[in-house]
Design an enzyme around this catalytic site. Structure first.
Site, PDB file in Angstrom:
ATOM      1  N   GLU A 184     -12.474  -6.348  -7.966  1.00  0.00           N
ATOM      2  CA  GLU A 184     -11.555  -5.535  -7.248  1.00  0.00           C
ATOM      3  C   GLU A 184     -11.030  -6.498  -6.330  1.00  0.00           C
ATOM      4  O   GLU A 184     -11.530  -7.064  -5.627  1.00  0.00           O
ATOM      5  CB  GLU A 184     -12.371  -4.452  -6.539  1.00  0.00           C
ATOM      6  CG  GLU A 184     -11.555  -3.377  -5.783  1.00  0.00           C
ATOM      7  CD  GLU A 184     -12.134  -2.403  -4.939  1.00  0.00           C
ATOM      8  OE1 GLU A 184     -11.869  -1.008  -5.186  1.00  0.00           O
ATOM      9  OE2 GLU A 184     -13.439  -2.548  -4.533  1.00  0.00           O
ATOM     10  N   GLU A 321     -18.745  -1.501  -6.164  1.00  0.00           N
ATOM     11  CA  GLU A 321     -19.393  -0.363  -6.915  1.00  0.00           C
ATOM     12  C   GLU A 321     -19.137  -0.391  -8.241  1.00  0.00           C
ATOM     13  O   GLU A 321     -18.972   0.512  -8.753  1.00  0.00           O
ATOM     14  CB  GLU A 321     -18.587   0.443  -6.439  1.00  0.00           C
ATOM     15  CG  GLU A 321     -16.895   0.792  -6.473  1.00  0.00           C
ATOM     16  CD  GLU A 321     -16.148   0.118  -5.532  1.00  0.00           C
ATOM     17  OE1 GLU A 321     -14.915   0.394  -5.552  1.00  0.00           O
ATOM     18  OE2 GLU A 321     -16.611  -0.294  -4.732  1.00  0.00           O
ATOM     19  N   GLU A 355     -21.913   2.510  -1.887  1.00  0.00           N
ATOM     20  CA  GLU A 355     -21.517   1.968  -3.256  1.00  0.00           C
ATOM     21  C   GLU A 355     -22.071   3.122  -4.107  1.00  0.00           C
ATOM     22  O   GLU A 355     -21.372   3.534  -5.231  1.00  0.00           O
ATOM     23  CB  GLU A 355     -22.217   0.930  -3.563  1.00  0.00           C
ATOM     24  CG  GLU A 355     -22.113  -0.181  -2.731  1.00  0.00           C
ATOM     25  CD  GLU A 355     -20.603  -0.602  -2.398  1.00  0.00           C
ATOM     26  OE1 GLU A 355     -19.760  -0.402  -3.598  1.00  0.00           O
ATOM     27  OE2 GLU A 355     -20.137  -0.676  -1.597  1.00  0.00           O
TER      28      GLU A 355
END
Length: 1982
Positions: A184, A321, A355
């Protein structure tokens, strides 16, 4: 499925030629390009088919089959991916993402597994967009599915993104390697080719190959493991659910795990390195509880069969996550009960909660694009609090949501904030979306919405949202629709909170009796930036409400305020409570103003109950007084949240200028009654923030008084605390903060206990477990001595507890030893002892230490490029580093420094919102101090008087309140205060120079406020200091988490605090908002397809691509001019300037009245102004009335403007009047201060000016370009004991009421350019004489008056000469020559008031002729300027040579006539040689060269403009018939253009008019002025025929193609038949590439070109020609003039460097030198040989150095021995002696050094009365300085001597030392400017560089102090050119070349583009080439 999948893969591995495609070979057209854009080129013959950053939508991925094989030994990986794709439109292209991957094979097959091509498909790359395109020769048809197959490989990443390497060390010291991922937001493309955008969801089947000693993990469970080959296993993972690429993850490691199962059967596992595995138990408990909670809360089962949580040793973020495999930094997952504090426990709990919330918000439902990242992060942040409150209520997490919202307010109240939903396209922009706005503001807006809708409705709405958009992507509107329609049709009920779907667009929740539109309401919070300020005014029974945008950087009184308020309106769900009832009242405010009826009986009202709303409240008209009264009388009438909120709001309003500081301080006076931790710590936080701020500012009285006040006021709270871990969470939190504060304030009991605890810990060898809540305080106190610091570093290196390590690291950064702090920074950069992931934490913690914040800032600047490589641009680390280090600043000088740095990296800074935030923060800090410091000081004085009155017997505190700071410290410590100063270094936080309201009180190593999981707490505004409550509220949670990434997409760390007070520092004042304005302008200008008008709004682009785009001025309005040069629409006619300097305060005020004429219709007047604070401006058009006008300022171009609504018409005369104030400059330009010490040692101050080229604008507003000539009337006020001088004679003096005298000078009788204006305020003494009608005066400080006689006499003679020579009398009534003590240049030609460096004007009566020659030359140069430059001025700086070339030529020509005994010819010859050397470089420039920027203008003041300009004028004069033709031409030029501006062609045209016999002057001379360089003329002789050829003489070192330049060369020559007399000279004009001389007699043995070196070219005679000349000189030295002999020596060395002659030929020529006695040839030969000697010496070619020394002494020994040490009369003889003995002594020739030492001894013994001959002083002083005793003696004498020429020679001697310690001292002394004036630093550097010991020291010194140097000396100036050239000209190795290139490249806008840099690099390459080529020859010859 498994069978089909394997079958497809096996087909791909077959030969690609084995199957035939079934589809048509017809090609589909490429996807369309966005209008107006061109596709980037690919890497083959095909063009890359896509030009946008975002991928096309015509290909949709469905399923990835990914195989990866990482090699943890070679740290690389290979892989293949098969992607099933769905084609939406016919195309031949598949475009997807790839970054850093080597794609080795590409193929596409259809659903029947038939290949579409029998060849490997071409793969095109577009690296700038991180995209690849695969071309299929057969069309991919719409509606069909295909399989794309790619094979690839890459190195494991070294950073923290993509598929990267990580390591950890075991307790035995073994390093183990693992591989992990972090994708990410845009890094999946670094691990495998993919459609790397969140909306391209797909399924993933992953296979990983590994060695047996490792395990592999991915999102899904392993379904099969089998052996592929010996020692290689393959794990096959189950197919995943549909998800975005950024959620894919895999890890290969040797970790251990613990596991458990949730109530719904999900297997939860926690992985960690084997030795840290025991620390995973708590995380397992939390994860199981959290998953159960979320499944119940969302009523949606977690969709995967397992959830792994893994602690990665190297992890930049806090956590990530990834679906089914969440990755964590170790501090975010591991909990050690023995070393982890309660804050660590809460941190771990909240990170896991964050998360796991993402598994629904972000993973199950994902935002469509990154502009709505808040839908992921805002929800996950808010769910932290909901989940932890439900699962671990004892942690009291609800108390921390306040701090989250305080953090959001801190950022959102800056103008540099952004809307929650903001555009973001490229990776850098996307990374920046992970910030306070997305996380904290998103969470707070959701919190407000939840309270607005009620808990039940909010919960049902988000469940509906999650269900409806499961495995899909969503927008903001999807959330609003789900919340507005919270029940299905079958469940429809008519009621308060639920409506049918048909009404979903109009959510009709009843709120305060009104229906409202939820979308409309929420758009005001999501789509506009900022936060509202609700101002409440009580009027009887009504509350009057007003909403504005809340801003802390702009005050309501600022002009910009109204502009920044426009267009902002929120729908605010107000809540309030009163004393009349316990009910929480509600009201929806949708208009700018509103009112509420509350009733007459209400005595108080509190708005924004419990801060459930996201807005700030201000209570006007005594409202705050009522609240203060309520808190003191009955504070429990309000909840603890309300009390905390009031404290926060009050100090926010103080910063914003709405509330006085004393009212905020009075408000918290109730805190002695407070028992709740949160408001108590909020109030303490602000007080300690003020302490930190003033401590950094060295406000000692405030520091002392505030410390006393805090300790007394909170004495009871401090005394209650125990040094344990017992009690509730709130009690532990309070204990931790209060004890930290007490120790920092030097509370004796606190310090004693901390030291005792640390001693116990040391004695246990670190095995003693300290109470975790106070461990970092103990460590911080213990780290103050060397033993404690070293012990802590050792423990840090060996500890297995990350919680303990973070506490220790924080303590280490609290050291007051800057060497230790620097070591920590270097360790972080190295990445071994301190991991790279923690580098940003270390930088920030050091920055918070006042002893280290300057160190950290310089570290960041120096290592900027390295930091950007380690942490991607836009990442949290980079943003936090920038904001964290710059946020420490709070002075205007520091603001300027930050602006300079951002300007130097503006290409990167323009992409970073953090740069704007940083500038906002520093500006806010500056203004806070300006407004509030005195208020704080006075308030404390009153409080302490009261306290001491109340307790007169507490003598301890009474003493401390009044003792000086150093005595206070001694009273608290047994150690010496300079060893232990815990006030500066202990466990107390340092905040970035701040805003007290934002100062997060963080006495802890981490203060990582867990508000956020996703990024650092210090993001952006927070770094300028977090809300003190947030700080104390949340800070306690993360004291030990300094390693909780301050950089992450997850880390909510508050900045680690630091520990000490900074030293004072001063830098130049510069520009504000430079980077912001530049970046905004670039964005506006380059937006495609749009035309921007002056008002900034877009319109359709019809005719031209763009209209002019105007920059933004400092007040936010558009500046009406966008070019560097001023418009020509208005012309100044006259200036009336009044100045009032204050030499005590070093400031001045002024008024400038400019009379102007409008040349063209215009609506604007644009002129220059820099560093001037314009306080008032009026404009009077013609006969109209004067009206006040607004002055706009654009700082980057130093321009100011007035804009009009109506046009000013051509021919209008108008008057602009400007009042302003400014500081006297501390540099050498503008109106600057200078000083000197008189004979009694008293410091005397004065003020002088230096305006050339671009600094008149720094003294008064003006049209500061040479072409804007005008007249000037000047008035200056002064004290009676001063005098003033200006260009014109004084007209009158007036006594002013304030006792000052105002001198008024006559209006200038001539028009002149602004750069020639000058004025001086000083107590100088003159001597004067009348010449013709001119009064000539020489001014100096009184003590040096006796040294002015020679200057006066010389000036008078030269003035008479010039009056006659030019046939134009000097036009002014007086001519002053003034010696300025601080003066950077040699002199400045201001008309009528010439200013000089003292060494250039003052000369003693017994001075040597050489010293007089220097002074006479400078005076001759400046007087020549009174005609060339002043009377006739170049139009623009590109023709500067018309000033300087002429003045240089005339100085030599005039002195040969006026003062022939000075024998100036040798000097002129030498400078012509040096001009040739400089012009031979490829980095040179044309005499007339285009210049625009200030740096380019400064660089024109170089040898080309001066010496080359003079040389070509000499050549022209020598080529003309007769001796008066040239003079007639320049007289014509001066008369024709008197009072005007010219360019080069005007000169040539004037000369052509006069020179009828020479009509082609322009044609000839333009070849010398319009192109750089000069010709090499090569002579080829065959019998009597001589052919000349020309080519550019270019010492280029890179085989560049030679230019085809041709010159019109007036070649002169002589032969052996006649070679000496001028009549012997013959001339030939060489215009073409080659030409033939007339037939020479066969009897001519040789010919010599360039008679007396009057031509600007070099001659190569060929082997025979050189041999003939060498023979002739060997036989008879006098066969050629001395100029010709010197010319031959110069030319042959130059040709050797060019490679045209061997060095053997050079040596052959030098053989004749044993018979040479004339100065010029000898000095030239010595200079050339000395260059080689120094190169050899500095290459450490010791054998050759020794031989070269012997050669020089042998070759010149006889003439050296003939030199005397007595006075010599002749200048030429002095020049020769000085050169010979200088070389002899520098080579340590024994007789020379003995004579020099003896002479110095006599000189010392005579106390300086014995005179050393002036030409020998340099030799004597240099020899003396080689011994330590001699150096010390010389330094002592340097401080006493008053004669400047002698003083300068002493300085050269001091700088010639080879003692490294002394070299370092003298360099630093020159930079400081105290003992050695900074103006002399270039001289010091050039001298030090000549020695072997010094030249490397200088290079290091320049690198370390570059920023200081370019502040003291303007960029591009001659001083900077000298420094660069001196430091680098001796380098000759590749290593040095690389160093120099790397350093200057890193400077970017701070110097990398200077021509002198290119010259330096070229010189090093040439040195390197020459040495490589000639070393063998030298070895053989020597």
């Amino acid at each position: 499925m498994v069978f089909v999948r394997l079958l497809v893969l096996s087909i791909f591995h077959m030969s690609l030629g084995g199957s035939q495609p079934s589809q048509s070979s017809q090609q589909a057209s490429s996807p369309p390009h966005p209008a107006g854009q061109q596709s980037p080129l690919g890497t083959s013959d095909l063009s890359f088919p896509w030009s946008r950053l975002r991928l096309p939508r015509y290909i949709i991925p469905l399923h990835y089959h990914l195989l990866l094989h990482p090699n943890l030994t070679s740290l690389s990986f290979t892989g293949s991916v098969q992607i099933q794709i769905d084609v939406q439109n016919n195309t031949n292209w598949v475009v997807l993402h790839s970054k850093g991957l080597q794609i080795s094979k590409a193929a596409i097959v259809d659903q029947n597994f038939a290949h579409l091509s029998d060849q490997v498909l071409p793969v095109l790359h577009n690296p700038s967009h991180e995209q690849v395109g695969i071309f299929s020769p057969r069309v991919l048809s719409s509606g069909q599915k295909y399989f794309l197959y790619l094979e690839f490989g890459a190195e494991l990443s070294e950073g923290f993104y993509g598929f990267y390497k990580s390591t950890y060390r075991t307790s035995t010291g073994e390093t183990r390697t693992l591989a992990s991922t972090h994708f990410e937001p845009t890094s999946a493309r670094m691990a495998f080719p993919c459609f790397d955008e969140p909306s391209f969801k797909a399924n993933f089947s992953v296979r990983i190959r590994r060695s047996p000693e490792y395990i592999s993990l991915s999102n899904m469970p392993v379904v099969k493991t089998f052996e592929v080959s010996a020692g290689v296993l393959e794990d096959q993972f189950d197919a995943s659910v549909k998800m975005s690429t950024y959620l894919v993850a895999f890890v290969i490691c040797d970790f251990k795990y613990v596991t458990a199962t949730t109530s719904s059967g999900v297997q939860v596992s926690i992985y960690a390195s084997p030795e840290k595995w025991p620390q995973t138990r708590y995380a397992l408990e939390v994860a199981v509880k959290m998953l159960d909670f979320y499944e119940e809360y969302f009523n949606i089962h977690y969709p995967l069969p397992k959830q792994d949580l893994i602690a990665i040793p190297d992890f930049e973020s806090g956590a990530m996550e990834n679906w089914g495999l969440t990755t964590y930094r170790e501090t975010s997952l591991l909990f050690d009960p023995l070393t982890s504090s309660i804050s660590d426990k809460l941190w771990v709990t909240m990170v896991i909660g964050h998360e796991l919330a993402h598994q629904w918000f972000g993973n199950l439902v994902t935002m469509e694009w990154w502009n709505d990242i808040w839908l992921n992060e805002g929800f996950a942040r808010y769910m932290e609090y909901i989940s932890v409150e439900a699962t671990y209520p004892d942690l009291k997490v609800e108390e921390y949501l306040l701090q989250t919202c305080f953090s959001a307010v801190g950022h959102d109240s800056l103008n540099s904030s952004r809307p929650i939903s903001s555009p973001a396209e490229n990776p850098t922009q996307i990374k920046q979306m992970f910030d306070t706005v997305s996380y904290d503001k998103g969470a707070c807006v959701l919190h407000m919405l939840r309270h607005f809708l009620t808990d039940d409705v909010f919960q049902r709405g988000i469940v509906r949202y999650l269900r409806k958009y499961s495995y899909r992507n969503a927008h903001n509107q999807d959330l609003w629709d789900s919340l507005a329609n919270t029940c299905s049709e079958e469940d429809f009920i008519s009621g308060k909170h639920c409506y049918s779907s048909s009404q979903a667009s109009k959510n009709a929740y009843l709120f305060a009796g009104e229906h409202m539109d939820l979308t409309a309401m929420m758009n005001t919070w999501i789509l506009q930036k900022g936060i509202p300020l609700v101002t409440v005014t009580r009027k009887g029974p009504h509350l009057l409400l007003r909403q504005d945008r809340f801003l802390r950087t702009v005050l309501p009184s600022d002009r910009l305020w109204s502009t920044l308020q426009q267009g902002f309106l929120w729908h605010i769900p107000l809540t309030y409570k009163t004393d009349a009832s316990s009910t929480i009242h509600r009201h929806l405010m949708t208009t700018p103003t509103d009112s509420i009826h509350i009733g007459e009986e209400v005595s108080w009202v509190k708005v924004n109950t419990d801060m459930t709303g996201y807005y700030v409240v201000h209570y006007e008209d005594g409202g705050w007084d009522e609240i203060t009264k309520l808190l003191r009388e009955n504070h429990t009438a309000l909840s603890y949240k309300d009390r905390t909120h009031l404290i926060h709001n009050a100090f926010q309003l103080v910063t914003a200028g709405h509330l006085s500081l004393d009212k905020g301080l009075n408000l918290i006076g109730y805190l002695q009654l407070e028992t709740h931790t949160v408001p108590l710590l909020e109030g303490i936080g602000y007080l300690q923030a003020f302490y930190r701020m003033t401590e950094k500012r060295n406000e000692f009285d405030v520091i002392s008084n505030l410390g006393v006040y805090i300790l007394r006021f909170f004495r009871a709270v401090i005394d209650r605390q125990t040094w344990s871990d017992g009690g509730s969470v709130s009690e532990r939190r309070l204990r931790s903060e209060v004890l930290s504060l007490a120790c920092h304030l030097k509370d004796p009991p606190c310090l004693e206990q901390a030291r005792e605890s640390f001693k116990d810990w040391l004695q246990s060898n670190g095995t003693l477990n300290l109470p975790t809540d106070v461990a970092d305080t103990v460590f911080s106190v213990g780290a103050q001595d060397d033993h404690g610091w070293v012990s802590l570093l050792h423990t840090y290196n060996t500890s297995l507890s990350e919680a303990q390590k973070s506490k220790i690291l924080f303590a280490l950064t609290c050291s007051r030893d800057t060497n230790k702090l620097h070591r920590l920074l270097e360790l972080g950069l190295e990445g071994k002892v301190i991991r790279s992931q923690d580098l940003s934490s270390v930088i920030l913690m050091v920055a918070r230490n006042p002893r280290g914040h300057r160190l950290a800032w310089n570290f960041v600047k120096k290592n900027w490029d390295t930091l950007v490589q380690k942490f991607q641009l836009g990442s949290f680390c980079i943003r936090n580093i920038l904001i964290g280090t710059s946020g420490q600043f709070s002075s205007p000088e520091e603001l300027t420094e930050v602006q300079h740095f951002f300007e130097s990296i503006k290409e990167q800074a323009s992409q970073l919102r953090a740069a704007q935030v940083a500038l906002d923060n520093v500006q806010k800090n500056v203004r806070w101090f300006q407004r509030n410091l005195e208020t704080l000081r006075n308030w404390l004085n009153k409080q302490l008087q009261y306290i001491l009155t109340m307790d007169p017997f507490d003598s301890n505190n009474a003493e401390r309140a009044n003792l000086p700071r150093n005595m206070i410290e001694n009273s608290m410590f047994e150690e010496e205060p300079d060893v232990v100063d815990l006030a500066k270094d202990s466990a107390f936080p340092t905040f970035p120079a701040l805003d007290p309201d934002e100062v997060a009180y963080e006495p802890r190593s981490s203060r990582l406020l867990v508000r956020g999981l996703g990024e650092n707490d210090m993001d952006e505004d927070e770094e300028d200091c977090e809300s003190s409550a947030r700080l104390l509220g949340m800070s306690f949670m993360n004291r030990s988490a300094a390693h909780r990434s301050i950089s992450s997409a997850y880390t909510r760390q508050a900045p680690p605090r630091s520990c000490s007070r900074p030293s004072a520092r001063t830098m130049v004042v510069c520009v504000l908002f430079l980077v912001i304005v530049a970046s905004m302008t670039m964005v506006l200008y380059f937006l495609p397809g749009c035309t921007f008008t002056k008002s900034g709004c877009p319109k359709t682009n019809k005719t031209t691509p763009f209209e002019q785009v105007y920059p933004v001025s400092t007040n936010g309005e558009l500046f009406p001019w966008a070019q560097l040069r001023l418009p020509r629409s208005v012309r100044p006619l006259s200036y009336d300037i009044t100045l009032n300097p204050d030499l005590d305060g070093m400031t001045y005020t002024g008024r400038t009245v400019i009379n102007m004429s409008v040349q063209h219709n215009t609506k604007r007047i644009v002129l220059h102004g820099a560093n001037l604070n314009v306080t008032k401006a009026t404009f009077k058009p013609g006969d109209g009335e004067a009206t006040e006008v607004t002055v706009l300022e654009y700082i980057p171009r130093q321009q100011i403007a007035v804009q009009f609504s109506k046009e000013l018409k051509t021919g209008l005369f108008c008057v602009l009047t400007l009042d302003y104030s400014a500081s006297l400059s501390h540099t050498y330009n503008g109106f600057y201060n200078s000083s000197y010490s008189d004979k009694d040692g008293h410091k005397r101050v004065l003020a002088a000016t230096q305006f050339e080229p671009l600094s008149a604008r720094k003294a008064f507003p003006c049209f500061d370009e040479p072409a804007f000539k005008a007249t000037f009337l000047i008035r200056i006020s002064r004290k009676p004991n001063y005098l003033t001088l200006s260009n014109m004679p004084q007209a009158k003096s007036t006594l002013l009421p304030n006792g000052l005298i105002q001198d008024e000078f006559e209006m200038s009788s001539v028009n002149m350019s602004t750069y020639l204006v000058a004025f001086i305020v000083a107590n100088f003494t003159p001597i004067s004489k009348n010449v013709s009608e001119t009064r000539v005066s020489v001014y100096s400080v009184p003590e040096k008056k006796e040294h002015t006689d020679y200057a006066l006499d010389t000036a008078c003679k030269l003035l008479e000469f010039y009056n006659g020579f030019f046939e134009i009398p000097y036009p002014l009534a007086k001519l002053d020559l003034v010696a300025i003590p601080d003066f950077l240049a040699g002199a400045m030609e201001n008309w009528g008031l010439i200013t000089f460096r003292e060494t250039s004007l003052l000369v003693g009566k017994q001075s040597s002729p050489l010293e007089k020659q220097v002074v006479a030359s400078v005076i001759a140069h400046e007087l020549a300027h009174q005609w060339f430059g002043n009377l006739v001025t170049m139009r623009w700086w590109n023709d500067l040579w018309l000033n300087e070339g002429f003045a240089t030529y005339m100085q030599y020509m005039s002195l040969q006539t006026v003062l022939p005994k000075l024998d100036i010819g040798n000097s002129f010859l030498a400078v012509r040689f040096r001009a040739l050397d400089s012009d031979a470089l490829n980095s040179s420039h044309a005499v007339s060269a285009e210049v625009n920027t200030p740096e380019q203008v400064e660089e024109m003041f170089d040898s080309v403009s001066y010496e080359k300009g003079a040389s070509i004028l000499l050549m022209l004069n020598a080529s003309l018939p007769g001796d008066q033709q040239f003079r007639k031409g320049i007289i014509q030029y001066l008369k024709q253009f008197s009072g005007l501006n010219t360019d080069t062609n005007d000169l040539w045209n004037s000369l052509t008019q006069v020179l009828a016999q020479h009509p082609n002057v322009s044609e000839m001379m333009s070849t010398w002025t319009s192109q750089k360089g000069f010709p090499l003329v090569t002579v080829s002789r065959k019998g009597g025929q001589v052919t000349l050829t020309q080519e550019p003489f270019l010492l280029t070192s890179d085989n560049a193609t030679q230019t085809s330049s041709l010159w019109n060369i007036p070649v002169t020559y002589v032969t052996d038949n006649c070679s000496l007399a001028p009549e012997c000279r013959q001339m030939f004009t060489l215009k073409n590439k080659s030409g033939t001389l007339k037939e020479l007699p066969e009897s001519a043995k040789w010919l010599k070109l360039n008679y007396r070196n009057t031509g600007f070219y070099i001659v190569h005679y060929g082997e025979e020609g050189w041999a003939a000349l060498i023979t002739a000189l060997s036989n008879n030295v006098d066969v050629l003039t001395h100029e010709d002999r010197a010319s031959l020596i110069h030319n042959i060395f130059a040709l050797s460097r060019l490679g045209r002659v061997s060095f053997d030929q050079v040596l052959n020529l030098l053989k004749y030198m044993t018979n040479e006695t004339h100065t010029s040839p000898v000095t030239e030969a010595l200079l050339q040989l000395n260059v080689i000697y120094r190169l050899l010496d500095q290459r450490q070619e010791h054998h050759l150095v020794s031989r070269m020394k012997s050669y020089i002494l042998h070759q010149f020994g006889s003439v050296m021995d003939k030199q005397t040490w007595e006075e010599e009369e002749g200048v030429s003889q002095q020049e020769l002696r000085s050169a010979l003995l200088g070389v002899a002594c520098s080579l340590n020739e024994e007789k020379c050094t003995q004579r020099a030492q003896a002479l110095f001894k006599k000189y010392v013994e005579s106390n300086g009365t014995l005179r050393i001959p002036g030409d020998l002083q340099q030799v004597v002083f240099t020899v003396a300085a080689q011994s330590n005793e001699g150096w010390a003696t010389l330094l002592s004498m340097y401080g006493r001597v008053t004669y400047d020429a002698e003083k300068r020679k002493m300085l050269r001697g001091l700088a010639s030392t080879q003692n490294a310690r002394l070299i370092v001292w003298i360099l630093k002394a020159g930079l400081r400017g105290e003992i050695i004036q900074t103006q002399e630093l270039p001289l010091v550097i050039s001298t030090v560089c000549k020695g072997f010991t010094g030249y490397l020291f200088v290079w290091d010194f320049i690198q370390e102090n570059w920023d200081s140097l370019i502040v003291k000396f303007p960029m591009g100036s001659f001083a900077i050119q000298t420094i660069i050239n001196s430091a680098t000209s001796q380098f000759s190795t590749q290593a040095h070349l690389d160093q120099v290139q790397s350093f200057f490249s890193s400077l970017k806008e701070r110097g990398s583009q200077m021509r002198s840099v290119q010259e330096a690099l070229e010189t090093i390459r040439l040195n390197q080439r020459w040495m490589d080529k000639n070393l063998p020859t030298l070895q053989k010859w020597l």
